[in-house]
Design an enzyme around this catalytic site. Structure first.
Site, PDB file in Angstrom:
ATOM      1  N   GLY A  35       0.806  -1.222   0.000  1.00 46.66           N
ATOM      2  CA  GLY A  35       0.000   0.000   0.000  1.00 46.66           C
ATOM      3  C   GLY A  35       0.836   1.268   0.000  1.00 46.66           C
ATOM      4  N   ASP A  37       2.602   2.493   2.364  1.00 48.99           N
ATOM      5  CA  ASP A  37       3.895   2.219   3.010  1.00 48.99           C
ATOM      6  C   ASP A  37       4.933   1.794   1.962  1.00 48.99           C
ATOM      7  OD1 ASP A  37       5.728   1.799   5.027  1.00 48.99           O
ATOM      8  OD2 ASP A  37       4.766   0.022   5.863  1.00 48.99           O
ATOM      9  N   GLY A 126      -7.085   0.718   3.953  1.00 48.08           N
ATOM     10  CA  GLY A 126      -6.694  -0.267   2.941  1.00 48.08           C
ATOM     11  C   GLY A 126      -6.722  -1.663   3.537  1.00 48.08           C
ATOM     12  N   TYR A 128      -5.937  -2.712   6.355  1.00 46.45           N
ATOM     13  CA  TYR A 128      -6.407  -2.801   7.744  1.00 46.45           C
ATOM     14  C   TYR A 128      -7.933  -2.755   7.886  1.00 46.45           C
ATOM     15  CZ  TYR A 128      -1.699  -2.770   9.829  1.00 46.45           C
ATOM     16  OH  TYR A 128      -0.420  -3.103  10.220  1.00 46.45           O
TER      17      TYR A 128
END
Ligand code: AR6
Length: 185
Positions: A35, A37, A126, A128
């Site tokens: 994502g 990150d 996303g 999570y």
């Protein structure tokens, strides 16, 4: 209510945005992931992970709802603020408080580090699995409250100029826009 002009929303890739601080939706290992990150580490280069490793050695990662700060590496921002959003378990595990903590603690770190412009992704929405409508409301209200209530004078004496929500998808963009428009009512 507040100064809504300071809070803005755009649809974009956060790695392309110009801001003093870019917030990353990380995980507690701080070792990167997918994502946003993954996108931030790819665009910023290895210097970011290097600093994350030092933080891990010092304090053992980052807890859900908290935030840490590193260089932005090759990105034009001054800093990346890594915060760990909550995984959505249905709403009874303090997910809302933890998500709110992500925004508050990230803003606090930004202020302490003299950032006048701060860009946020839609944390936890996303992988999570946080419901996007709930997350949008928490995000906008937490930022608005912070800008109103906290002592937001930076060490340099300046003020926060802009908090930008950078939405990757249309749904989040529309939801944040709706929450922002409510602030004007
Ligand atoms: N710019 C802006 N927003 C983005 C970008 C981008 N380049 N890429 C994705 N998004 P996610 P989470 C949006 O899954 O739910 C990672 O593996 C995306 O559309 O990135 O907090 C971490 O390492 C979504 O709306 O973060 C963790 O393990 C939002 O960013 C875990 O995922 C957040 O989606 C964190 O999950």
């Amino acid at each position: 209510m507040l100064t809504p002009a300071k809070i803005q929303v755009i649809r974009s890739d956060i790695t392309k945005v110009k801001a003093d601080a870019i917030v990353n939706a990380a995980n507690s290992s701080l070792m990167g992931g997918g994502g946003v990150d993954g996108a931030i580490h790819r665009a910023g280069g290895p210097a970011i992970l290097e600093e994350c490793r030092k933080i891990v050695a010092r304090q053992g990662g980052c807890k859900t709802g908290e935030a840490v700060i590193t260089t932005a590496g090759n990105l034009s921002a001054k800093f990346i603020i890594h915060t760990v959003g909550p995984v959505w378990y249905g709403g009874n595990k303090n997910e809302a408080e933890k998500l709110s903590g992500c925004y508050k603690n990230s803003l606090q770190l930004a202020v302490e580090n003299n950032c006048t412009t701060i860009a946020f992704p839609n944390i936890s929405t996303g992988v999570y699995g946080f419901p996007k409508n709930k997350a949008a409301s928490i995000a906008v209200h937490t930022v608005a409250e912070f800008l109103q209530k906290e002592d937001i004078t930076l060490p340099t004496g300046r003020q926060v100029q802009k908090v930008l929500f950078v939405c990757f998808d249309e749904e989040n963009f529309k939801l944040i826009e709706k929450e922002l428009s409510k602030l004007l009512d």
